[in-house]
Design an enzyme around this catalytic site. Structure first.
Site, short mmCIF file in Angstrom:
data_model
loop_
_atom_site.label_atom_id
_atom_site.label_comp_id
_atom_site.label_asym_id
_atom_site.label_seq_id
_atom_site.Cartn_x
_atom_site.Cartn_y
_atom_site.Cartn_z
NE ARG A 92 -5.49 4.02 -8.06
CZ ARG A 92 -4.74 2.99 -8.31
NH1 ARG A 92 -4.63 2.02 -7.43
NH2 ARG A 92 -4.08 2.90 -9.44
CD GLU A 146 -2.99 -0.85 -0.05
OE1 GLU A 146 -3.22 0.30 -0.48
OE2 GLU A 146 -3.54 -1.86 -0.53
CG ASN A 185 -0.92 5.28 -0.87
OD1 ASN A 185 -1.81 4.88 -1.61
ND2 ASN A 185 -1.10 5.47 0.43
#
Length: 152
Positions: free
Chosen positions: A111, A49, A53
């Site tokens: 997203r 993650e 990002n």
């Protein structure tokens, strides 16, 4: 500052195919601690993650550099793994807002806004430091209560 018993640093391109590379590196580095599969998967997911990002939000999928460091230290009677993911992208203007569940700046790309929520759920501690136009550092701390560190 923690004293690490073991440490590594990896720098790689901010490309989507390197998200799996980051997962493999962190898994390979901590496997000697003999983590349970669930703990290992949680750490790999949190790292995924953070890297995703950086690729998507910090660099807008246009490339850049990501630095990942991994350190293993003795925690409160068990090993503690500290992973930092650093990008040198656009930064996060409001970290508190970005950490809200379902918040995303990329709703046009389907997203979910769950990145920080997942990182927090799968970490024992999570820290985010960001400066606009300078980048972001995410620090993930995960404890492995059944792992081992040799006393040397």
């Amino acid at each position: 500052m923690r004293k690490f018993e073991n440490y590594c640093e990896v720098v790689f391109d901010a490309r989507s195919e390197n998200e799996s590379f980051a997962r493999i590196v962190v898994a390979g580095f901590v496997v000697h601690l003999d983590p349970r599969l669930e703990e290992l998967n949680e750490l790999k997911t949190a790292v995924s993650e953070a890297v995703t990002n950086a690729i998507i939000h910090a660099y807008d999928n246009k490339g850049g550099t990501i630095k990942m460091t991994i350190g293993i230290s003795k925690g409160e009677g068990w090993p503690e793994v500290t992973v930092t993911i650093t990008d040198y992208g656009k930064g996060i203007p409001d970290v508190q807002k970005a950490r809200e569940i379902f918040y995303t700046t990329r709703s046009d790309e389907e997203r979910s806004g769950m990145g920080f929520t997942l990182m927090e759920a799968f970490s024992d501690e999570l820290y985010v430091h960001s400066e606009p136009k300078k980048g972001t550092t995410v620090t993930i701390i995960k404890r492995f209560p059944i792992g081992k560190i040799d006393d040397e």
